[in-house]
Design a protein around this motif. Structure first.
Motif, PDB file in Angstrom:
ATOM      1  N   SER A   1      -4.162  -1.568  10.613  1.00 54.62           N
ATOM      2  CA  SER A   1      -3.626  -1.704   9.351  1.00 54.62           C
ATOM      3  C   SER A   1      -3.037  -0.076   9.430  1.00 54.62           C
ATOM      4  N   GLN A   2      -1.752   0.111   9.236  1.00 50.21           N
ATOM      5  CA  GLN A   2      -1.286   1.477   9.162  1.00 50.21           C
ATOM      6  C   GLN A   2      -1.857   2.257   7.820  1.00 50.21           C
ATOM      7  N   ILE A   3      -2.052   1.381   6.818  1.00 52.80           N
ATOM      8  CA  ILE A   3      -2.417   2.086   5.254  1.00 52.80           C
ATOM      9  C   ILE A   3      -3.819   2.733   5.540  1.00 52.80           C
ATOM     10  N   ASN A   4      -4.746   1.626   6.242  1.00 57.80           N
ATOM     11  CA  ASN A   4      -6.230   1.973   6.475  1.00 57.80           C
ATOM     12  C   ASN A   4      -6.162   3.472   7.459  1.00 57.80           C
TER      13      ASN A   4
ATOM     14  N   ASP B   1       1.837  -3.602   7.398  1.00 58.82           N
ATOM     15  CA  ASP B   1       1.134  -3.685   5.812  1.00 58.82           C
ATOM     16  C   ASP B   1       2.199  -3.714   4.677  1.00 58.82           C
TER      17      ASP B   1
ATOM     18  N   ILE C   1      18.596   0.933  -5.654  1.00 60.05           N
ATOM     19  CA  ILE C   1      17.858   0.201  -4.687  1.00 60.05           C
ATOM     20  C   ILE C   1      18.425  -1.294  -4.626  1.00 60.05           C
ATOM     21  N   ARG C   2      19.242  -1.793  -3.565  1.00 59.93           N
ATOM     22  CA  ARG C   2      19.773  -2.976  -3.670  1.00 59.93           C
ATOM     23  C   ARG C   2      20.495  -2.826  -5.024  1.00 59.93           C
TER      24      ARG C   2
ATOM     25  N   ASN D   1      19.686  -2.490  -7.890  1.00 58.95           N
ATOM     26  CA  ASN D   1      18.978  -2.083  -9.116  1.00 58.95           C
ATOM     27  C   ASN D   1      19.052  -0.451  -9.274  1.00 58.95           C
TER      28      ASN D   1
ATOM     29  N   LYS E   1       8.050  -0.258  -9.177  1.00 60.09           N
ATOM     30  CA  LYS E   1       7.936  -0.705  -7.941  1.00 60.09           C
ATOM     31  C   LYS E   1       9.282  -0.761  -7.244  1.00 60.09           C
ATOM     32  N   GLY E   2       9.370  -0.332  -5.973  1.00 63.56           N
ATOM     33  CA  GLY E   2      10.305  -0.158  -5.114  1.00 63.56           C
ATOM     34  C   GLY E   2      10.183   0.863  -4.350  1.00 63.56           C
ATOM     35  N   ILE E   3      10.757   0.916  -2.826  1.00 57.10           N
ATOM     36  CA  ILE E   3      10.388   1.559  -1.882  1.00 57.10           C
ATOM     37  C   ILE E   3      11.856   2.453  -1.690  1.00 57.10           C
TER      38      ILE E   3
ATOM     39  N   GLU F   1       8.802  -5.875   1.119  1.00 52.32           N
ATOM     40  CA  GLU F   1       8.738  -4.373   1.638  1.00 52.32           C
ATOM     41  C   GLU F   1       7.367  -4.053   2.227  1.00 52.32           C
ATOM     42  N   SER F   2       7.573  -3.677   3.378  1.00 46.30           N
ATOM     43  CA  SER F   2       6.421  -3.192   4.273  1.00 46.30           C
ATOM     44  C   SER F   2       6.482  -1.648   4.481  1.00 46.30           C
ATOM     45  N   VAL F   3       5.169  -1.258   4.905  1.00 43.85           N
ATOM     46  CA  VAL F   3       5.464   0.208   5.353  1.00 43.85           C
ATOM     47  C   VAL F   3       6.514   0.556   6.436  1.00 43.85           C
TER      48      VAL F   3
ATOM     49  N   VAL G   1       3.647  -3.829   1.187  1.00 47.15           N
ATOM     50  CA  VAL G   1       3.255  -2.970   0.029  1.00 47.15           C
ATOM     51  C   VAL G   1       3.868  -3.446  -1.273  1.00 47.15           C
ATOM     52  N   PHE G   2       4.792  -4.404  -1.206  1.00 44.31           N
ATOM     53  CA  PHE G   2       5.536  -4.544  -2.851  1.00 44.31           C
ATOM     54  C   PHE G   2       6.462  -5.956  -2.174  1.00 44.31           C
TER      55      PHE G   2
ATOM     56  N   ARG H   1      14.123   4.347   0.779  1.00 48.52           N
ATOM     57  CA  ARG H   1      14.330   4.251   2.302  1.00 48.52           C
ATOM     58  C   ARG H   1      15.632   5.101   2.524  1.00 48.52           C
TER      59      ARG H   1
ATOM     60  N   PHE I   1       6.163   4.118   1.436  1.00 46.47           N
ATOM     61  CA  PHE I   1       5.387   3.946   0.648  1.00 46.47           C
ATOM     62  C   PHE I   1       4.264   4.874   0.990  1.00 46.47           C
TER      63      PHE I   1
ATOM     64  N   LYS J   1      -0.500  -2.042  18.486  1.00 44.48           N
ATOM     65  CA  LYS J   1       0.793  -2.687  18.666  1.00 44.48           C
ATOM     66  C   LYS J   1       1.764  -1.439  19.183  1.00 44.48           C
TER      67      LYS J   1
END
Lengths: 128, 353
Positions: free
Chosen positions: B31-34, A39, B331-332, B334, B283-285, A62-64, A41-42, B287, B306, B16
């Motif tokens: 879908s992981q989110i679902n 998925d 992040i990178r 930023n 908006k950014g993740i 960016e994914s999960v 996400v961004f 990690r 996320f 998977k």
């Protein structure tokens, strides 16, 4: 796995390019790539007007699972980005070859397309 | 690569599969989110048979466990109770985390998969001075049933008597061990069942409407619930005080010695780092390994992802004490402003930040 449209050219790093009727090109990432990422996400898209060389890092997905760089398949100027993806990044998962396109560019040199892979060749890369 | 008894069923369901500590496990079924949202709103089932099950026998099980674990099994001296505890080395470093169950006739330990042989060796070594035997059990599978409808779905397949269970209760239903535990922050149960019977239980749960959930969603669910992942959020280089696990250390019985106790008593808790929750609303993740700074120091992101429930990124970080609730993360190229909070982010369907 979705069928790979025949009019696309690919980088082995999973970006696709389609030449439009007006001579511009559209760029996205493959169905195989979105499947590997999970998925999405961004996305971070390039600025309009930016000049890219082939193989430059042009966008970030960016994914999960992870953050991945997207490389420009050919050189040229970015003329349009798909702003739909900013609020609906899952469009890339749902429609990687159509609504999930990343950006359009005015290519510098159409000959660079010759160095990219055909759908068949790219399909073999994915099998490996 | 190790395969669980349910491997073929995962493949049929279109999972998977990924290498997870030497086990081929489903990361998602689409879908992981679902899948994450299904567990928060309804009910999902997880194959967690890669976890390690150890059964104890012999007259000195309790005595052995009181020495082995920093949490005190005195708390579960009535049968039918379970206890979470880290497993420490002499230096107070975290070797693993686990749940120990008082099943009445014996104690059972369930710990992580990647640490299986380490733990087996450690338990055996530590048992030298006790009349106790520790056996690794490979005849069991484990299904986690998690979500607000988990009790209802189990009732619908004739698993009764679960209504009265409190969190960390454990009981026996139709020859299965059923514990009211989980790794999602939702209402839920974990079922330990003979390998021979697990396929029919899995199939019955799906027929009853439970949705199979991959370990990808398990990871985002547990992070929202403020639960550490061994190997990412803590390992033998960390002690419980810097891992948000001070609550698992039980010093009440002053006569009780346990492995790591003397090292823990020497730690200056005002000076050590702490494990906190991090929120990035932009908006950014977040990690693993990103650097974070705050007024009085900084640290590093541990688990980061996320969050499907919030729609923005959350993480754990091990940071210097003395922050004022705000920080900055790179992040990178930023810099982003982040909030520093106390985990959990979410419990039993409710936002707690």
């Amino acid at each position: 796995m979705k069928e790979i449209p025949g009019d696309l050219k690919f980088r082995p790093s999973h970006e696709w390019v389609r030449v439009e009727d007006d001579g511009t090109v559209t760029v996205g990432i493959s169905d195989h790539a979105q499947d590997l990422l999970g998925d999405i996400v961004f996305v971070e898209l390039p600025d309009i007007g930016v000049q890219m060389s082939a193989e430059d890092e042009v966008a970030i997905v960016e994914s999960v699972k992870a953050a991945s760089d997207v490389y420009s398949p050919i050189s040229g100027e970015v003329i349009e980005v798909n702003e739909l993806l900013l609020d609906n990044p899952e469009t890339i998962n749902e429609s990687p070859y159509s609504d999930g396109w990343f950006y359009k560019m005015q290519p510098d040199d159409m000959d660079e397309l010759g160095e990219l892979l055909s759908p068949e060749e790219y399909g073999e890369v994915c099998e490996e | 690569m190790n395969k669980t008894t349910l491997y073929d069923m995962h493949i049929k369901l279109g999972a998977k599969m990924v290498d997870f500590g030497g086990w081929s496990m489903p990361i998602n079924y689409g879908s992981q989110i679902n899948e994450h949202k299904i567990v928060r709103s309804n009910v999902g089932i997880f194959d967690v048979s890669h976890m390690s099950v150890f059964d104890l026998s012999g007259p000195e099980q309790e005595k052995f466990l009181k020495n082995l674990l920093p949490n005190d099994v005195q708390k579960i001296n009535t049968p039918g109770r379970a206890l979470y505890s880290p497993l420490l080395n002499e230096a107070g470093g975290i070797l693993d985390d686990l749940i120990v169950y008082n099943l009445g006739d014996h104690y059972r330990i369930i710990s992580n998969c990647a640490t299986c042989s380490q733990n087996h060796g450690w338990f055996t070594k530590q048992s030298d001075n006790y009349d106790v035997n520790i056996e690794f059990m490979n005849n069991f599978s484990i299904i986690a049933v998690q979500g607000p409808n988990s009790g209802n779905i189990l009732k619908s397949i004739d698993m009764n008597g679960l209504d009265e269970m409190n969190d960390f209760d454990v009981t026996n239903v139709n020859s299965m061990m059923v514990a009211k535990t989980g790794y999602t922050g939702e209402e839920g149960f974990e079922i330990v069942i003979d390998n021979a019977n697990v396929k029919s239980l899995w199939a019955n749960l799906i027929d009853a409407g439970a949705v199979p959930i991959g370990l990808g969603a398990r990871d985002t669910l547990r992070l929202e619930a403020g639960l550490n992942l061994y190997g990412t959020d803590m390992d033998s280089a960390n002690h419980p005080y810097e891992s948000n696990l001070a609550w698992t250390l039980d010093f009440k019985d002053i006569d009780r010695n346990f492995i790591g106790k003397s090292a823990l008593l020497k730690i200056d808790q005002t000076a050590c780092k702490e494990l906190k929750g991090i929120i990035l609303r932009d908006k950014g993740i977040l990690r693993s390994h990103q650097m974070i700074e705050h007024d009085s120091g900084g640290g590093e992101i541990l688990s980061g992802t996320f969050s499907p429930s919030f729609g923005f990124s959350i993480a754990f970080a091990r940071i210097d004490k003395g922050h004022n609730g705000e920080g900055k993360v790179q992040i990178r190229n930023n810099e982003f402003k982040v909030e520093i909070v106390s985990p959990p982010f979410m419990r039993k369907g409710k936002i707690v930040i």
